[in-house]
Enzyme design. Sequence first.
Site, PDB file in Angstrom:
ATOM      1  N   SER A 169      -3.043  -7.846   2.821  1.00 17.35           N
ATOM      2  CA  SER A 169      -3.172  -7.725   4.274  1.00 17.35           C
ATOM      3  C   SER A 169      -3.502  -9.072   4.907  1.00 17.35           C
ATOM      4  O   SER A 169      -3.027  -9.377   6.002  1.00 17.35           O
ATOM      5  CB  SER A 169      -4.250  -6.706   4.621  1.00 17.35           C
ATOM      6  OG  SER A 169      -3.881  -5.451   4.127  1.00 17.35           O
ATOM      7  N   HIS A 189       0.846  -1.197   0.000  1.00 20.24           N
ATOM      8  CA  HIS A 189       0.000   0.000   0.000  1.00 20.24           C
ATOM      9  C   HIS A 189       0.884   1.251   0.000  1.00 20.24           C
ATOM     10  O   HIS A 189       0.622   2.207  -0.725  1.00 20.24           O
ATOM     11  CB  HIS A 189      -0.871   0.056   1.273  1.00 20.24           C
ATOM     12  CG  HIS A 189      -1.914  -1.009   1.382  1.00 20.24           C
ATOM     13  ND1 HIS A 189      -2.041  -1.812   2.484  1.00 20.24           N
ATOM     14  CD2 HIS A 189      -2.895  -1.403   0.520  1.00 20.24           C
ATOM     15  CE1 HIS A 189      -3.063  -2.643   2.319  1.00 20.24           C
ATOM     16  NE2 HIS A 189      -3.589  -2.426   1.125  1.00 20.24           N
ATOM     17  N   ARG A 227      -2.193  -5.238  -8.673  1.00 19.61           N
ATOM     18  CA  ARG A 227      -1.153  -6.236  -8.427  1.00 19.61           C
ATOM     19  C   ARG A 227      -1.247  -7.282  -9.533  1.00 19.61           C
ATOM     20  O   ARG A 227      -1.035  -6.984 -10.680  1.00 19.61           O
ATOM     21  CB  ARG A 227      -1.339  -6.846  -7.030  1.00 19.61           C
ATOM     22  CG  ARG A 227      -1.092  -5.840  -5.897  1.00 19.61           C
ATOM     23  CD  ARG A 227      -1.632  -6.335  -4.590  1.00 19.61           C
ATOM     24  NE  ARG A 227      -3.066  -6.556  -4.694  1.00 19.61           N
ATOM     25  CZ  ARG A 227      -3.802  -7.251  -3.850  1.00 19.61           C
ATOM     26  NH1 ARG A 227      -3.221  -7.810  -2.825  1.00 19.61           N
ATOM     27  NH2 ARG A 227      -5.091  -7.376  -4.012  1.00 19.61           N
ATOM     28  N   LYS A 253     -15.739  -7.052   5.186  1.00 20.58           N
ATOM     29  CA  LYS A 253     -14.760  -7.934   5.826  1.00 20.58           C
ATOM     30  C   LYS A 253     -14.818  -7.775   7.344  1.00 20.58           C
ATOM     31  O   LYS A 253     -15.038  -6.673   7.840  1.00 20.58           O
ATOM     32  CB  LYS A 253     -13.349  -7.558   5.366  1.00 20.58           C
ATOM     33  CG  LYS A 253     -13.142  -7.734   3.890  1.00 20.58           C
ATOM     34  CD  LYS A 253     -11.798  -7.182   3.482  1.00 20.58           C
ATOM     35  CE  LYS A 253     -11.609  -7.265   1.987  1.00 20.58           C
ATOM     36  NZ  LYS A 253     -10.379  -6.644   1.530  1.00 20.58           N
TER      37      LYS A 253
HETATM   38  N1  COA Z   1      -0.374  -3.802  -1.899  1.00 21.06           N
HETATM   39  C1  COA Z   1      -0.699  -4.793  -1.064  1.00 21.06           C
HETATM   40  N2  COA Z   1      -1.954  -5.219  -0.885  1.00 21.06           N
HETATM   41  C2  COA Z   1      -2.920  -4.595  -1.571  1.00 21.06           C
HETATM   42  C3  COA Z   1      -2.667  -3.546  -2.451  1.00 21.06           C
HETATM   43  C4  COA Z   1      -1.316  -3.158  -2.611  1.00 21.06           C
HETATM   44  N3  COA Z   1      -0.979  -2.183  -3.433  1.00 21.06           N
HETATM   45  N4  COA Z   1      -3.830  -3.141  -2.987  1.00 21.06           N
HETATM   46  C5  COA Z   1      -4.794  -3.906  -2.447  1.00 21.06           C
HETATM   47  N5  COA Z   1      -4.242  -4.778  -1.602  1.00 21.06           N
HETATM   48  C6  COA Z   1      -4.928  -5.836  -0.867  1.00 21.06           C
HETATM   49  C7  COA Z   1      -5.379  -5.434   0.491  1.00 21.06           C
HETATM   50  O1  COA Z   1      -4.348  -5.660   1.406  1.00 21.06           O
HETATM   51  C8  COA Z   1      -6.575  -6.330   0.689  1.00 21.06           C
HETATM   52  O2  COA Z   1      -6.100  -7.599   1.094  1.00 21.06           O
HETATM   53  P1  COA Z   1      -6.987  -8.610   1.932  1.00 21.06           P
HETATM   54  O3  COA Z   1      -8.298  -8.793   1.214  1.00 21.06           O
HETATM   55  O4  COA Z   1      -6.134  -9.798   1.941  1.00 21.06           O
HETATM   56  O5  COA Z   1      -7.168  -8.027   3.302  1.00 21.06           O
HETATM   57  C9  COA Z   1      -7.161  -6.484  -0.695  1.00 21.06           C
HETATM   58  O6  COA Z   1      -6.115  -6.175  -1.579  1.00 21.06           O
HETATM   59  C10 COA Z   1      -8.318  -5.594  -0.957  1.00 21.06           C
HETATM   60  O7  COA Z   1      -7.987  -4.305  -0.572  1.00 21.06           O
HETATM   61  P2  COA Z   1      -8.917  -3.387   0.351  1.00 21.06           P
HETATM   62  O8  COA Z   1      -8.075  -2.489   1.135  1.00 21.06           O
HETATM   63  O9  COA Z   1      -9.946  -4.162   1.099  1.00 21.06           O
HETATM   64  O10 COA Z   1      -9.535  -2.502  -0.726  1.00 21.06           O
HETATM   65  P3  COA Z   1     -10.598  -2.830  -1.805  1.00 21.06           P
HETATM   66  O11 COA Z   1      -9.914  -2.677  -3.101  1.00 21.06           O
HETATM   67  O12 COA Z   1     -11.329  -4.091  -1.521  1.00 21.06           O
HETATM   68  O13 COA Z   1     -11.577  -1.611  -1.640  1.00 21.06           O
HETATM   69  C11 COA Z   1     -12.755   0.088  -0.597  1.00 21.06           C
HETATM   70  C12 COA Z   1     -11.986  -1.199  -0.413  1.00 21.06           C
HETATM   71  C13 COA Z   1     -12.799   0.739   0.737  1.00 21.06           C
HETATM   72  C14 COA Z   1     -12.068   1.016  -1.564  1.00 21.06           C
HETATM   73  C15 COA Z   1     -14.146  -0.233  -1.169  1.00 21.06           C
HETATM   74  O14 COA Z   1     -14.692  -1.336  -0.496  1.00 21.06           O
HETATM   75  C16 COA Z   1     -15.067   0.939  -1.023  1.00 21.06           C
HETATM   76  O15 COA Z   1     -15.029   1.852  -1.812  1.00 21.06           O
HETATM   77  N6  COA Z   1     -15.909   0.923   0.038  1.00 21.06           N
HETATM   78  C17 COA Z   1     -16.860   1.980   0.320  1.00 21.06           C
HETATM   79  C18 COA Z   1     -18.284   1.569  -0.091  1.00 21.06           C
HETATM   80  C19 COA Z   1     -18.433   1.746  -1.577  1.00 21.06           C
HETATM   81  O16 COA Z   1     -18.429   2.859  -2.083  1.00 21.06           O
HETATM   82  N7  COA Z   1     -18.581   0.609  -2.290  1.00 21.06           N
HETATM   83  C20 COA Z   1     -18.654   0.618  -3.735  1.00 21.06           C
HETATM   84  C21 COA Z   1     -20.033   0.749  -4.255  1.00 21.06           C
HETATM   85  S1  COA Z   1     -21.191  -0.403  -3.587  1.00 21.06           S
END
Ligand code: COA
Length: 160
Positions: A128, A17, A90, A41
């Site tokens: 993560s 990240h 990724r 989650k």
């Molecule tokens: N390096 C390492 N790990 C990474 C990474 C990077 N560059 N980018 C993503 N990851 C990993 C995270 O560690 C996480 O791992 P895990 O699932 O093993 O814990 C996984 O990828 C997903 O990342 P996360 O941080 O959960 O982000 P996401 O891409 O799932 O998105 C939000 C999360 C908050 C951006 C998204 O859920 C959101 O916008 N939520 C608000 C509600 C909303 O508007 N929803 C959309 C419309 S319904």
Amino acid sequence: MTIALTPGTFDPITRGHLDIISRASTLMDEVIVAVAESTPKHTLFSIEERTELAKQATTHMDNVRVISFDGLLVDFARKMGVSVVVKGLRAITDFEYEFQMNAINQQLDYRLETTFIMSPPEYMYLSSSIVRELAALGGDVSKFVTPEVAEALKFKFSDM
Ligand code: COA
């Protein structure tokens, strides 16, 4: 002035990240790390802990702020006056999911643009949940997270 959001659950924030946040901060005037409070989650760290760990990990980046948010990302972006989201890509498996998220966000607010930064090979398979699993089993996470996050993980699992 271009401000970008780098949203995520950050449970906990990893060096993967941080690589994306740091690179975004060199491209943008300001970066807001948006830590999602409500997530499908079940998180290991509370929203306060995830936010604090992200703050500690980015303290050396002058144009980076960490803010937690609840609700839709598009609403938070609008509230903050931000029109760009930066996410890391990724492995190819991220693409499908990110494509879907982008399509939904575009439907909700067409002005919100999402752009992607490719993860370097060393962080390509980092997540993560891998870090949490490694820490839970007593493995060395120091290559993947900051010392403060490693300490927080150790403390969390010694408590269980
Ligand atoms: N390096 C390492 N790990 C990474 C990474 C990077 N560059 N980018 C993503 N990851 C990993 C995270 O560690 C996480 O791992 P895990 O699932 O093993 O814990 C996984 O990828 C997903 O990342 P996360 O941080 O959960 O982000 P996401 O891409 O799932 O998105 C939000 C999360 C908050 C951006 C998204 O859920 C959101 O916008 N939520 C608000 C509600 C909303 O508007 N929803 C959309 C419309 S319904």
